[in-house]
Motif scaffolding. Structure first.
Motif, PDB file in Angstrom:
ATOM      1  N   THR A  25      -4.352  -7.391  13.761  1.00 57.05           N
ATOM      2  CA  THR A  25      -3.773  -7.611  12.437  1.00 57.05           C
ATOM      3  C   THR A  25      -4.223  -6.527  11.469  1.00 57.05           C
ATOM      4  OG1 THR A  25      -3.658  -9.992  12.841  1.00 57.05           O
ATOM      5  CG2 THR A  25      -3.535  -9.272  10.549  1.00 57.05           C
ATOM      6  N   MET A  26      -5.488  -6.125  11.536  1.00 51.58           N
ATOM      7  CA  MET A  26      -5.962  -5.045  10.675  1.00 51.58           C
ATOM      8  C   MET A  26      -5.262  -3.737  11.023  1.00 51.58           C
ATOM      9  SD  MET A  26      -9.978  -5.684   9.799  1.00 51.58           S
ATOM     10  CE  MET A  26     -10.589  -5.644  11.463  1.00 51.58           C
ATOM     11  N   ALA A  27      -5.029  -3.479  12.317  1.00 50.55           N
ATOM     12  CA  ALA A  27      -4.314  -2.274  12.716  1.00 50.55           C
ATOM     13  C   ALA A  27      -2.882  -2.300  12.190  1.00 50.55           C
ATOM     14  CB  ALA A  27      -4.324  -2.129  14.239  1.00 50.55           C
ATOM     15  N   GLU A  28      -2.254  -3.454  12.233  1.00 50.23           N
ATOM     16  CA  GLU A  28      -0.902  -3.588  11.685  1.00 50.23           C
ATOM     17  C   GLU A  28      -0.904  -3.300  10.186  1.00 50.23           C
ATOM     18  OE1 GLU A  28       2.810  -6.785  11.664  1.00 50.23           O
ATOM     19  OE2 GLU A  28       0.888  -7.382  12.538  1.00 50.23           O
ATOM     20  N   ALA A  29      -1.895  -3.826   9.482  1.00 51.06           N
ATOM     21  CA  ALA A  29      -2.025  -3.566   8.048  1.00 51.06           C
ATOM     22  C   ALA A  29      -2.246  -2.081   7.791  1.00 51.06           C
ATOM     23  CB  ALA A  29      -3.169  -4.383   7.465  1.00 51.06           C
ATOM     24  N   GLY A  30      -3.048  -1.437   8.615  1.00 44.79           N
ATOM     25  CA  GLY A  30      -3.282  -0.002   8.485  1.00 44.79           C
ATOM     26  C   GLY A  30      -2.005   0.792   8.662  1.00 44.79           C
ATOM     27  N   ASP A  79      -3.254  10.920 -11.373  1.00 44.70           N
ATOM     28  CA  ASP A  79      -2.356   9.758 -11.450  1.00 44.70           C
ATOM     29  C   ASP A  79      -1.150   9.832 -10.519  1.00 44.70           C
ATOM     30  OD1 ASP A  79      -3.918   8.284 -13.195  1.00 44.70           O
ATOM     31  OD2 ASP A  79      -3.004   9.212 -14.964  1.00 44.70           O
ATOM     32  N   TYR A  80      -1.312  10.536  -9.387  1.00 46.36           N
ATOM     33  CA  TYR A  80      -0.292  10.510  -8.350  1.00 46.36           C
ATOM     34  C   TYR A  80      -0.781   9.611  -7.225  1.00 46.36           C
ATOM     35  CZ  TYR A  80       1.948  14.430 -10.663  1.00 46.36           C
ATOM     36  OH  TYR A  80       2.576  15.228 -11.579  1.00 46.36           O
ATOM     37  N   ASP A  81       0.140   8.951  -6.568  1.00 44.91           N
ATOM     38  CA  ASP A  81      -0.199   7.997  -5.522  1.00 44.91           C
ATOM     39  C   ASP A  81      -0.169   8.677  -4.165  1.00 44.91           C
ATOM     40  OD1 ASP A  81      -0.533   5.876  -3.839  1.00 44.91           O
ATOM     41  OD2 ASP A  81       1.203   4.749  -4.537  1.00 44.91           O
ATOM     42  N   VAL A  82      -1.346   9.029  -3.660  1.00 42.88           N
ATOM     43  CA  VAL A  82      -1.459   9.607  -2.322  1.00 42.88           C
ATOM     44  C   VAL A  82      -1.638   8.491  -1.300  1.00 42.88           C
ATOM     45  CG1 VAL A  82      -2.801  11.130  -0.810  1.00 42.88           C
ATOM     46  CG2 VAL A  82      -2.414  11.765  -3.199  1.00 42.88           C
ATOM     47  N   LEU A  83      -2.592   7.608  -1.528  1.00 41.36           N
ATOM     48  CA  LEU A  83      -2.881   6.537  -0.573  1.00 41.36           C
ATOM     49  C   LEU A  83      -3.192   5.200  -1.246  1.00 41.36           C
ATOM     50  CD1 LEU A  83      -3.123   5.822   2.409  1.00 41.36           C
ATOM     51  CD2 LEU A  83      -5.461   6.674   2.380  1.00 41.36           C
ATOM     52  N   SER A  84      -3.416   5.198  -2.544  1.00 42.05           N
ATOM     53  CA  SER A  84      -3.797   3.949  -3.213  1.00 42.05           C
ATOM     54  C   SER A  84      -2.695   2.895  -3.123  1.00 42.05           C
ATOM     55  CB  SER A  84      -4.193   4.206  -4.665  1.00 42.05           C
ATOM     56  OG  SER A  84      -3.147   4.835  -5.365  1.00 42.05           O
ATOM     57  N   GLY A  85      -1.437   3.296  -3.233  1.00 43.57           N
ATOM     58  CA  GLY A  85      -0.331   2.347  -3.089  1.00 43.57           C
ATOM     59  C   GLY A  85      -0.274   1.778  -1.683  1.00 43.57           C
ATOM     60  N   GLY A  86      -0.544   2.605  -0.693  1.00 44.98           N
ATOM     61  CA  GLY A  86      -0.594   2.140   0.688  1.00 44.98           C
ATOM     62  C   GLY A  86      -1.727   1.158   0.911  1.00 44.98           C
ATOM     63  N   ALA A  87      -2.857   1.412   0.266  1.00 48.05           N
ATOM     64  CA  ALA A  87      -3.986   0.489   0.376  1.00 48.05           C
ATOM     65  C   ALA A  87      -3.622  -0.862  -0.223  1.00 48.05           C
ATOM     66  CB  ALA A  87      -5.211   1.075  -0.320  1.00 48.05           C
ATOM     67  N   LEU A  88      -2.909  -0.849  -1.325  1.00 47.49           N
ATOM     68  CA  LEU A  88      -2.475  -2.097  -1.953  1.00 47.49           C
ATOM     69  C   LEU A  88      -1.496  -2.841  -1.046  1.00 47.49           C
ATOM     70  CD1 LEU A  88      -2.572  -3.977  -4.361  1.00 47.49           C
ATOM     71  CD2 LEU A  88      -0.792  -2.593  -5.436  1.00 47.49           C
ATOM     72  N   GLU A  89      -0.585  -2.125  -0.404  1.00 40.98           N
ATOM     73  CA  GLU A  89       0.357  -2.758   0.522  1.00 40.98           C
ATOM     74  C   GLU A  89      -0.375  -3.376   1.708  1.00 40.98           C
ATOM     75  OE1 GLU A  89       3.778  -3.334   0.265  1.00 40.98           O
ATOM     76  OE2 GLU A  89       3.284  -2.730  -1.792  1.00 40.98           O
ATOM     77  N   ALA A  90      -1.365  -2.682   2.232  1.00 36.68           N
ATOM     78  CA  ALA A  90      -2.158  -3.222   3.342  1.00 36.68           C
ATOM     79  C   ALA A  90      -2.891  -4.482   2.900  1.00 36.68           C
ATOM     80  CB  ALA A  90      -3.152  -2.174   3.845  1.00 36.68           C
ATOM     81  N   TRP A  91      -3.448  -4.462   1.699  1.00 33.07           N
ATOM     82  CA  TRP A  91      -4.153  -5.631   1.161  1.00 33.07           C
ATOM     83  C   TRP A  91      -3.192  -6.804   1.012  1.00 33.07           C
ATOM     84  CZ3 TRP A  91      -3.583  -8.558  -3.253  1.00 33.07           C
ATOM     85  CH2 TRP A  91      -4.606  -9.465  -3.499  1.00 33.07           C
ATOM     86  N   LYS A  92      -1.989  -6.559   0.485  1.00 32.11           N
ATOM     87  CA  LYS A  92      -0.999  -7.626   0.314  1.00 32.11           C
ATOM     88  C   LYS A  92      -0.639  -8.227   1.668  1.00 32.11           C
ATOM     89  CE  LYS A  92       1.303  -5.754  -3.780  1.00 32.11           C
ATOM     90  NZ  LYS A  92       2.561  -5.119  -4.247  1.00 32.11           N
ATOM     91  N   PHE A  93      -0.441  -7.378   2.662  1.00 33.12           N
ATOM     92  CA  PHE A  93      -0.114  -7.862   4.006  1.00 33.12           C
ATOM     93  C   PHE A  93      -1.208  -8.768   4.539  1.00 33.12           C
ATOM     94  CE2 PHE A  93      -0.622  -7.335   8.586  1.00 33.12           C
ATOM     95  CZ  PHE A  93       0.608  -7.822   9.039  1.00 33.12           C
ATOM     96  N   LEU A  94      -2.455  -8.304   4.432  1.00 29.72           N
ATOM     97  CA  LEU A  94      -3.576  -9.113   4.931  1.00 29.72           C
ATOM     98  C   LEU A  94      -3.735 -10.392   4.129  1.00 29.72           C
ATOM     99  CD1 LEU A  94      -6.163  -6.295   5.661  1.00 29.72           C
ATOM    100  CD2 LEU A  94      -4.934  -7.694   7.336  1.00 29.72           C
ATOM    101  N   ASN A  95      -3.527 -10.317   2.831  1.00 29.28           N
ATOM    102  CA  ASN A  95      -3.624 -11.506   1.985  1.00 29.28           C
ATOM    103  C   ASN A  95      -2.569 -12.531   2.383  1.00 29.28           C
ATOM    104  OD1 ASN A  95      -4.853 -12.899  -0.235  1.00 29.28           O
ATOM    105  ND2 ASN A  95      -3.022 -12.424  -1.427  1.00 29.28           N
ATOM    106  N   ASP A  96      -1.355 -12.085   2.648  1.00 35.82           N
ATOM    107  CA  ASP A  96      -0.291 -12.999   3.075  1.00 35.82           C
ATOM    108  C   ASP A  96      -0.604 -13.629   4.436  1.00 35.82           C
ATOM    109  OD1 ASP A  96       1.140 -12.525   0.772  1.00 35.82           O
ATOM    110  OD2 ASP A  96       2.548 -11.116   1.714  1.00 35.82           O
ATOM    111  N   LYS A  97      -1.267 -12.876   5.302  1.00 36.18           N
ATOM    112  CA  LYS A  97      -1.613 -13.384   6.633  1.00 36.18           C
ATOM    113  C   LYS A  97      -2.656 -14.504   6.580  1.00 36.18           C
ATOM    114  CE  LYS A  97       0.465 -11.088   9.942  1.00 36.18           C
ATOM    115  NZ  LYS A  97       1.218 -11.757  10.985  1.00 36.18           N
ATOM    116  N   THR A  98      -3.460 -14.505   5.531  1.00 34.46           N
ATOM    117  CA  THR A  98      -4.535 -15.504   5.449  1.00 34.46           C
ATOM    118  C   THR A  98      -4.100 -16.778   4.744  1.00 34.46           C
ATOM    119  OG1 THR A  98      -5.403 -14.545   3.404  1.00 34.46           O
ATOM    120  CG2 THR A  98      -6.334 -13.741   5.485  1.00 34.46           C
ATOM    121  N   ARG A  99      -2.875 -16.822   4.299  1.00 35.30           N
ATOM    122  CA  ARG A  99      -2.385 -18.035   3.607  1.00 35.30           C
ATOM    123  C   ARG A  99      -1.820 -19.025   4.571  1.00 35.30           C
ATOM    124  NH1 ARG A  99      -0.282 -16.486  -2.233  1.00 35.30           N
ATOM    125  NH2 ARG A  99      -1.894 -15.011  -2.669  1.00 35.30           N
TER     126      ARG A  99
END
Length: 99
Positions: A25-30, A79-99
């Motif tokens: 699941t973490m690999a999928e989030a990555g 203030d350009y998004d290199v990876l921070s937006g991707g990190a947020l998407e990964a966090w959202k995915f993992l957060n949804d998986k734990t509900r």
């Protein structure tokens, strides 16, 4: 009083299976995070290096998203998004998986 023997081999197998499921699941989030960053980075990547350098790694204590190019943090700092937006998407995915 007689001693009681317990066989926990089935419990060990259950923990191992759970551990593998968590890692998968973490690999999928990555993958989700890196792909999001590659598709949605709001900067001009003249050489393609920044987008190609977004990576993830599943470690024993969690998921690591990284971009080790020397200027990735500089671009994020402007203030350009290199990876921070991707990190947020990964966090959202993992957060949804734990509900």
């Amino acid at each position: 009083m007689a001693g009681v023997d317990f066989d926990f081999s089935d419990v060990d197998e259950a923990f191992n299976q759970f551990d593998e499921e968590v890692k998968a699941t973490m690999a999928e989030a990555g993958e989700i995070g890196v792909q999001y960053a590659k598709e949605n980075g709001d900067y001009e990547d003249r050489t393609g290096t920044l987008r190609k350098s977004n990576e993830y790694k599943v470690e024993a204590d969690g998921l690591v998203l990284k971009n080790e190019t020397e200027y990735a943090s500089y671009v994020e700092g402007k203030d350009y998004d290199v990876l921070s937006g991707g990190a947020l998407e990964a966090w959202k995915f993992l957060n949804d998986k734990t509900r």
